[in-house]
Design a protein around this motif. Structure first.
Motif, PDB file in Angstrom:
ATOM      1  N   SER A 104      14.880 -14.959 -47.569  1.00 53.11           N
ATOM      2  CA  SER A 104      14.653 -13.511 -47.563  1.00 53.11           C
ATOM      3  C   SER A 104      14.495 -12.925 -48.946  1.00 53.11           C
ATOM      4  CB  SER A 104      15.821 -12.814 -46.863  1.00 53.11           C
ATOM      5  OG  SER A 104      17.014 -12.985 -47.627  1.00 53.11           O
ATOM      6  N   LEU A 153      11.762 -15.355 -40.716  1.00 54.39           N
ATOM      7  CA  LEU A 153      11.858 -16.603 -41.465  1.00 54.39           C
ATOM      8  C   LEU A 153      11.489 -17.789 -40.589  1.00 54.39           C
ATOM      9  CD1 LEU A 153      15.318 -16.029 -43.247  1.00 54.39           C
ATOM     10  CD2 LEU A 153      13.038 -15.496 -44.125  1.00 54.39           C
ATOM     11  N   ALA A 174      14.188  -9.472 -41.933  1.00 53.33           N
ATOM     12  CA  ALA A 174      13.328 -10.556 -42.432  1.00 53.33           C
ATOM     13  C   ALA A 174      12.853 -11.367 -41.241  1.00 53.33           C
ATOM     14  CB  ALA A 174      14.087 -11.445 -43.415  1.00 53.33           C
TER      15      ALA A 174
END
Length: 464
Positions: free
Chosen positions: A183, A177, A175
Motif C-alpha cells: 500500500s 492489492l 488499497a
C-alpha cells in the motif's frame, strides 16, 4: 568486511586512528581517513507458509537464526553498501540448504528495507520481496502503517481500514492489492481501527481483524500471510512492530477439535458439548476419529455416553479451547476399571515442504512404558530409540509431539521400554515432505495386549 551492526563499524576507525599516532608521531605525510559509513536499516519477515525455520546470512555473517514462519525480526542497523544475502532453510537433521539466494542487494543510507521471504518451497516459487522506505519520523498523534500482500495462496483483495463499528457498505477500500503488492506508507490518527479484506471488487468479507489499536507514534508493517491455523479465512495478519511480531487472526477463527475413540473396552459413543439437546458426534466406534470441527473459542463441558444416550460414562468434563489452536480429544483408559477419561493434545497442522512431521501417541494402558524406533531397516538391534521410556498416563496423555524427519521410507517399531522385542511393528511407512502423520498405540479390541495402532492424518498406507 562491512560491519553488520553500527557498533562493529565504529570500532574499526577508532583502532586505525590510534595506530597512526602510535607508529610515527613525526610523520608529516597527510593522513587520509575514510568517512564513517552511514547506516541503513533492515528487517526480515518470514512469510512463506510451507518453508521451515530459516537462518539469514549477510556476506559470511549470520544475521538471524532459526526464524519461524510468521515471525518478523527487529530492525537491524547495518552499514550502507552492497550485500550478498542468503536464506537457509533448516532441515530435519539440522543441516541447512539455501532456499533464497545468494542475492546481491544494495542498502542505501538512511533507508529502511523490509525483506520478505514469499512464495512456496514446494513449487519452487520462493523468492525475496524487498520494500524500501526512507527513514523518517512518525508525526505526533499519528500511526503509520504499510500493508503488504504476502499471502501466496490468497487472492487479490480490497483492504478496508475503518472505525471498529463502521459499516462496510459506507466505506471505500484503502488499497487494492494483488500478491506481492503493498500500500505504501499510510499515516492515520492513532486510535482503534478494524481491518477487513474482501476479494477485489466484492463485498464478501474474507478476513476481519476485529478491533485493533494503532498507538501514537507506531510504525507498523502489516503483512497478509497465509492462514495455516483455524477458520475459513485465507489470511492472518502478521504485524511487525519494530520490536517483534504480533499475529492477528480472523476474528472468527475459532478452535478446531476432533475426537478420537482410543478406549478399547468402551462401546460406540455419542459426544455432546455444553449439554446440548442433541449430541454433536454420534456412534463413534473404537479406533475411529472425527474430522476437525470448528467451534468458537471458550470454555466447554463435554459429555460422553454410549450410543443412544445411556449410560452416560463421562459427565461435564471441562475444557478451555483457545482461538487458532487445534485439539485432538482422546477417550482413553478403560471403562472396566473406571479409568476412562478425556485428554486433549494440541496439534501442529502447518505443512512444511522439507520435512515429514510424525507424532506417536501412547494410548495403550496395557503396554506399559515403551521405546519408539524409526529406522531405515527392519533390524533395530543396533539402533537407538527416537523416544525412550514413554509412559501411558491416563491423567496426562503422552505424545512425542510433532517430530520433523527427513522424507523417506522408515520402519516404525514400538518395544517394551529397555528391550528390543517388538510389541508393534516393524511397519514400513513412506513419509513424504509436507506430510503430517499420526500413529496412536492402543490396546487390542476389548482391552489388553497385543497393542495395535490407529493411523491418522496423511499417514501413507503401510507398504505391502
Amino acid at each position: 568486511m562491512r560491519g553488520i551492526t553500527k557498533l562493529s563499524v565504529l570500532l574499526l576507525p577508532t583502532l586505525v586512528l590510534s595506530g597512526c599516532w602510535l607508529d610515527d608521531d613525526d610523520n608529516d605525510d597527510e593522513v587520509v581517513v575514510d568517512p564513517t559509513p552511514e547506516s541503513s536499516f533492515v528487517r526480515v519477515h518470514h512469510t512463506a507458509s510451507d518453508a521451515p525455520n530459516v537462518n539469514v546470512i549477510a556476506e559470511d555473517t549470520t544475521l538471524l537464526e532459526n526464524v519461524p514462519y510468521q515471525a518478523s525480526s527487529s530492525v537491524i542497523e547495518v552499514e550502507e553498501g552492497e550485500y550478498s544475502i542468503t536464506v537457509e532453510g533448516i532441515l530435519p537433521d539440522q543441516s541447512t540448504a539455501a532456499v533464497i539466494g545468494p542475492a546481491d542487494l544494495t542498502f542505501n543510507a538512511d533507508t529502511r528495507y523490509e525483506i520478505f521471504a514469499v512464495g512456496n518451497v514446494s513449487d519452487e516459487s520462493l523468492e525475496p520481496l524487498v520494500i524500501s522506505n526512507p527513514v523518517s519520523d512518525v508525526a505526533s498523534g499519528n500511526s503509520r502503517i504499510q500493508v503488504v500482500h504476502a499471502a501466496y495462496n490468497a487472492p487479490g483483495v480490497d483492504v478496508y481500514l475503518t472505525a471498529p463499528d463502521a459499516a462496510l457498505a459506507d466505506a471505500s477500500p484503502a488499497a487494492t492489492l494483488e500478491f506481492s503488492d503493498d500500500s505504501g506508507q499510510v499515516s492515520v490518527e492513532a486510535g482503534d481501527y478494524r481491518v477487513r479484506l474482501t476479494p477485489v471488487g466484492e463485498t464478501t468479507v474474507v478476513y476481519d481483524s476485529g478491533t485493533i489499536t494503532l498507538p501514537d507514534g507506531s510504525d507498523y508493517i502489516v503483512a497478509a500471510t497465509d492462514n495455516t491455523a483455524t477458520g475459513d479465512s485465507p489470511v492472518t495478519l502478521q504485524i511487525a512492530t519494530g520490536d517483534g511480531t504480533v499475529l492477528v487472526p480472523d476474528a472468527n477463527a475459532g478452535a478446531d477439535v476432533r475426537v478420537i475413540h482410543a478406549a478399547a473396552d468402551a462401546p460406540n459413543v455419542d459426544v455432546t458439548l455444553n449439554n446440548a439437546a442433541d449430541p454433536q458426534i454420534t456412534d463413534l466406534a473404537f479406533q475411529s476419529a472425527t474430522d476437525y470441527i470448528n467451534v468458537a473459542e471458550g470454555d466447554y463441558l463435554i459429555d460422553v455416553a454410549a450410543t443412544g444416550g445411556t449410560p452416560q460414562v463421562l459427565d461435564d468434563i471441562e475444557f478451555s479451547l483457545e482461538a487458532t489452536m487445534s485439539y485432538s480429544i482422546y477417550a482413553v483408559g478403560a471403562l472396566g476399571d473406571d479409568t476412562l477419561a478425556l485428554q486433549a493434545l494440541t496439534e501442529q497442522r502447518r505443512s512444511i515442504a522439507t520435512a515429514a512431521q510424525l507424532q506417536v501417541v501412547h494410548a495403550s494402558p496395557s503396554a506399559g512404558n515403551v521405546d519408539i524406533y524409526l529406522t531405515a531397516a527392519e533390524d533395530i538391534s543396533d539402533a537407538d530409540p527416537v523416544v525412550a521410556d514413554v509412559p501411558f498416563d491416563v491423567e496426562g496423555l503422552v505424545s512425542t509431539g510433532s517430530l520433523q524427519v527427513t522424507p523417506g521410507e522408515y520402519y516404525a517399531t514400538v518395544t517394551a521400554a529397555g528391550t528390543k522385542t517388538a510389541a508393534i511393528g516393524p511397519v514400513l511407512f513412506n513419509l513424504e515432505g509436507g506430510g503430517i502423520y499420526t500413529v496412536i498405540a492402543v490396546d487390542a479390541d476389548g482391552g489388553g495386549t497385543p497393542p495395535q495402532v490407529i493411523l491418522l492424518d496423511d499417514l501413507a498406507t503401510p507398504a505391502q
